[in-house]
Design a protein around this motif. Sequence first.
Motif, PDB file in Angstrom:
ATOM      1  N   GLU A  84      39.185  37.143  53.175  1.00  0.00           N
ATOM      2  CA  GLU A  84      37.987  35.893  52.754  1.00  0.00           C
ATOM      3  C   GLU A  84      38.143  35.381  53.801  1.00  0.00           C
ATOM      4  OE1 GLU A  84      35.562  36.922  51.091  1.00  0.00           O
ATOM      5  OE2 GLU A  84      34.771  34.933  51.329  1.00  0.00           O
ATOM      6  N   SER A 121      53.096  36.390  43.303  1.00  0.00           N
ATOM      7  CA  SER A 121      52.478  34.664  41.839  1.00  0.00           C
ATOM      8  C   SER A 121      51.716  33.788  43.202  1.00  0.00           C
ATOM      9  CB  SER A 121      54.019  33.838  40.887  1.00  0.00           C
ATOM     10  OG  SER A 121      54.159  33.098  42.432  1.00  0.00           O
ATOM     11  N   ILE A 122      51.211  33.104  42.062  1.00  0.00           N
ATOM     12  CA  ILE A 122      49.635  32.099  43.020  1.00  0.00           C
ATOM     13  C   ILE A 122      49.977  31.066  43.027  1.00  0.00           C
ATOM     14  CG2 ILE A 122      47.112  32.517  43.858  1.00  0.00           C
ATOM     15  CD1 ILE A 122      47.895  34.501  45.436  1.00  0.00           C
ATOM     16  N   TYR A 154      41.324  28.286  52.615  1.00  0.00           N
ATOM     17  CA  TYR A 154      41.718  29.753  52.036  1.00  0.00           C
ATOM     18  C   TYR A 154      43.134  30.266  52.567  1.00  0.00           C
ATOM     19  CZ  TYR A 154      37.738  29.985  49.429  1.00  0.00           C
ATOM     20  OH  TYR A 154      36.660  30.329  48.108  1.00  0.00           O
ATOM     21  N   PHE A 181      43.969  38.351  48.696  1.00  0.00           N
ATOM     22  CA  PHE A 181      43.319  37.886  48.483  1.00  0.00           C
ATOM     23  C   PHE A 181      42.351  37.036  49.648  1.00  0.00           C
ATOM     24  CE2 PHE A 181      40.596  35.851  44.671  1.00  0.00           C
ATOM     25  CZ  PHE A 181      39.504  36.549  45.411  1.00  0.00           C
ATOM     26  N   ILE A 208      48.860  31.467  39.072  1.00  0.00           N
ATOM     27  CA  ILE A 208      49.107  32.996  37.999  1.00  0.00           C
ATOM     28  C   ILE A 208      50.269  33.314  38.927  1.00  0.00           C
ATOM     29  CG2 ILE A 208      47.707  35.451  37.941  1.00  0.00           C
ATOM     30  CD1 ILE A 208      45.748  33.070  38.622  1.00  0.00           C
ATOM     31  N   VAL A 259      42.897  26.169  39.693  1.00  0.00           N
ATOM     32  CA  VAL A 259      43.338  27.537  39.166  1.00  0.00           C
ATOM     33  C   VAL A 259      44.504  27.311  38.797  1.00  0.00           C
ATOM     34  CG1 VAL A 259      43.356  29.892  39.957  1.00  0.00           C
ATOM     35  CG2 VAL A 259      41.089  29.104  40.731  1.00  0.00           C
ATOM     36  N   PHE A 267      49.646  27.001  41.898  1.00  0.00           N
ATOM     37  CA  PHE A 267      48.103  26.229  40.958  1.00  0.00           C
ATOM     38  C   PHE A 267      47.844  25.637  42.537  1.00  0.00           C
ATOM     39  CE2 PHE A 267      47.904  21.971  42.226  1.00  0.00           C
ATOM     40  CZ  PHE A 267      48.788  20.841  41.973  1.00  0.00           C
ATOM     41  N   VAL A 268      45.891  26.465  42.680  1.00  0.00           N
ATOM     42  CA  VAL A 268      45.331  26.485  43.743  1.00  0.00           C
ATOM     43  C   VAL A 268      43.730  24.544  43.198  1.00  0.00           C
ATOM     44  CG1 VAL A 268      43.415  26.627  45.299  1.00  0.00           C
ATOM     45  CG2 VAL A 268      44.547  28.748  44.134  1.00  0.00           C
ATOM     46  N   LEU A 314      44.039  41.649  36.129  1.00  0.00           N
ATOM     47  CA  LEU A 314      43.734  40.561  37.496  1.00  0.00           C
ATOM     48  C   LEU A 314      42.713  40.612  37.459  1.00  0.00           C
ATOM     49  CD1 LEU A 314      45.366  39.175  39.465  1.00  0.00           C
ATOM     50  CD2 LEU A 314      45.264  40.966  40.749  1.00  0.00           C
ATOM     51  N   PHE A 319      33.033  34.846  45.641  1.00  0.00           N
ATOM     52  CA  PHE A 319      34.802  34.994  45.953  1.00  0.00           C
ATOM     53  C   PHE A 319      35.799  35.664  45.505  1.00  0.00           C
ATOM     54  CE2 PHE A 319      39.068  33.359  47.037  1.00  0.00           C
ATOM     55  CZ  PHE A 319      39.159  34.196  47.983  1.00  0.00           C
ATOM     56  N   TYR A 320      35.674  34.808  44.123  1.00  0.00           N
ATOM     57  CA  TYR A 320      36.454  35.935  42.994  1.00  0.00           C
ATOM     58  C   TYR A 320      36.155  36.930  41.951  1.00  0.00           C
ATOM     59  CZ  TYR A 320      39.258  31.205  43.028  1.00  0.00           C
ATOM     60  OH  TYR A 320      40.550  30.649  44.074  1.00  0.00           O
ATOM     61  N   GLU A 365      36.138  39.974  43.634  1.00  0.00           N
ATOM     62  CA  GLU A 365      37.427  41.037  43.312  1.00  0.00           C
ATOM     63  C   GLU A 365      37.202  41.326  42.472  1.00  0.00           C
ATOM     64  OE1 GLU A 365      39.143  41.681  46.000  1.00  0.00           O
ATOM     65  OE2 GLU A 365      41.378  41.768  45.597  1.00  0.00           O
ATOM     66  N   ARG A 393      35.318  45.011  41.941  1.00  0.00           N
ATOM     67  CA  ARG A 393      36.170  45.651  42.775  1.00  0.00           C
ATOM     68  C   ARG A 393      37.296  46.390  42.244  1.00  0.00           C
ATOM     69  NH1 ARG A 393      34.965  42.352  47.799  1.00  0.00           N
ATOM     70  NH2 ARG A 393      35.841  40.753  47.650  1.00  0.00           N
ATOM     71  N   TYR A 444      40.187  37.548  37.083  1.00  0.00           N
ATOM     72  CA  TYR A 444      39.984  37.100  38.417  1.00  0.00           C
ATOM     73  C   TYR A 444      38.629  36.901  37.524  1.00  0.00           C
ATOM     74  CZ  TYR A 444      42.943  37.485  41.563  1.00  0.00           C
ATOM     75  OH  TYR A 444      44.261  37.616  42.512  1.00  0.00           O
TER      76      TYR A 444
END
Lengths: 380, 380
Positions: free
Chosen positions: A215, A4-5, A246, A211, B11, B8, A7-8, B242, B211-212, B215, B218, B246
């Motif tokens: 970067e 899980s990531i 990042y 990811f 996730i 974001v 929130f950004v 995924l 950047f997103y 990915e 890819r 992204y």
Amino acid sequence: MPFSISFVPEIRFGENLHETIGSAAKAFGAHTAAIVIDGFLAQSGLAGRIVAQMQAEGIEARVFSDFAGEPKIAHVRHATEVVTGAEVVIGIGGGSALDIAKIAACCAASGEDAMHYALAANPLPKNPLKKIMVPTTAGTGSETSATNIFAGPEGKKLWIWGAETKADLVLLDPVLTATLPANLTAWCGMDAFIHAFEAATNRNAHAGGKFYAHEALRLLTGALETAVKEPDNMAARGKVLLGSCYAGIAIDNCGTAVAHNISHAMAGLAPVHHGLATALGFEATLAWLVEADTADLHAAAKACGLVDAAELPAFVSGLMDRCGIVRALPKAFAAIDAQMLATEMKAPENQPMRRSTIRDISDADIARFAASIMSLPKAA
Amino acid sequence: MPFSISFVPEIRFGENLHETIGSAAKAFGAHTAAIVIDGFLAQSGLAGRIVAQMQAEGIEARVFSDFAGEPKIAHVRHATEVVTGAEVVIGIGGGSALDIAKIAACCAASGEDAMHYALAANPLPKNPLKKIMVPTTAGTGSETSATNIFAGPEGKKLWIWGAETKADLVLLDPVLTATLPANLTAWCGMDAFIHAFEAATNRNAHAGGKFYAHEALRLLTGALETAVKEPDNMAARGKVLLGSCYAGIAIDNCGTAVAHNISHAMAGLAPVHHGLATALGFEATLAWLVEADTADLHAAAKACGLVDAAELPAFVSGLMDRCGIVRALPKAFAAIDAQMLATEMKAPENQPMRRSTIRDISDADIARFAASIMSLPKAA
């Protein structure tokens, strides 16, 4: 593999973005704002210019800048008093300013003291004040992390962790980092590089974190030396600042490893810049670490433009050389020996970073790493 | 170059994550929840299982599943009625289910009708209901975008756009995509691929979005064919899901281009799957597009594993072949000619995608592209 990531926050990047802090606060609907800003930045006139921006937007702004060095509970409490009653908090400075601002935004919302939340003693308030974070160093990644560090009443390092402390908006303005001296640019940049590297290669590494980490490694590898040598090169400054941001996202999700075990242990013994301590710890352990020969280590090496992980130790030492990093400890370490450092590396609060490291760290390894660090010259 | 990346959402990625929807709603502090779910998924028993999860957490859950195909204002209004009074909204399904859920979460919070917000007529409410988005197709990227499409009272396609409509939490569970038929996997996957490609190469492309997008390219290049041919290959399904997510972030920040001009124009003429229409539009324009020979086109080609952009047209046609995409229009296009499509491509609502394209699109180009699309066989 599941991951899980967290929130950004919204991230804006661009030269002179600090001129838009007032309008950003206005867009949050704020009528009152509090600015937590490093003392030397406040004295440079930056605080006054931002207060003027706020006034132009009809926002009443107060300033807290009465702190320096690592944040202490007294700073956090004083900041909370200033922040209480504001609708939005703006943190401007290095990691300390940002950490203080993030904690104060929570404490001011709930009326609780920071100690109420230290070490996760109690859940953070669900509706903290809105937070705009504007880093002026490129290293800690505090602008995108949920971790906040301060010294408690007895001087012990404490943390407050939680998504509630995270920024709502991050403004990355490379112009604000242009006055950072070369040694700080290098130390902070290496801190960011190691955040990315450790997040991408430790036991908690996952696809989501890698990811961002890869970067960050690409950006920092490509630009750190230039940023150190050409302080006014805004393209390089920008890449280092974005890479640091990042890398902050990467550690926010995957944490760090042995280099941070060492730098936190060093900080427990005597004052030392966190970036320098982390770089020294990284260099002292990297040749041992890459023997783990994992796919993650190779992928991190590739992100640095290398063929495989075996090239990493020489590459990192070369990068530190080219960035002018002197391998020396502060004078205050003259009274400290390897045994004391080893003991600190084994302290309970530093075990998460020991355990997360991709290789098992034996007590003999710790003794060896501590001896290596303490064999460095003690400079001014 | 300055840029900004909208926030974001958190996730989470992993097989069988749909079993955690109840606990995720609980973590938001919800006592009441509304589930907006595609009708066929509700009938499969999925809605019942999620309601049971909610009940186990002490959450009272209602279900809205009375819609199919592209969302209409009546669906949005009905969903808003069901959602009103709930504390958290869960959208499960394709882009339509997610768009309806995201709009209803705003309308239920404010008490306003969706038409109040259509085409940005009024600002969205600052405190919409909490939203958990669970895509079951891998294509639209609605789970990470701020754009929501529905047909208004006269059947005209309308949009509601704003960060307030964005998810708070995205659950990516490749298991939920395993029953998607091969043709839909391919069409949706190409939609995601083209989102990433257009976001990374159009006039609004920037470092943050690329950047997103890279990915996503890819991930999709590496896994789409396998996901189509091996529906139970969860590793491939996961990469496509995924990648689609992204790609959603990429278009949320940089938008699309000519292929979407064509697919939106086609949708204005007769019913056609959005992914298929976009893939056909992409293939019809790509050889022309890559003549622009920009650094962004080459970087996108590299993300696809190619040497340079000149290889893209053959690569994309080959990928579409390998994914079994039949180049044919739905029967409903039998009554439509190239002139009608060209007119629609020049309609005001489709001009942003024309203008964002990296090459200027002349009226002669449009005539040629429309003729190329309309020369395709009209199949069942």
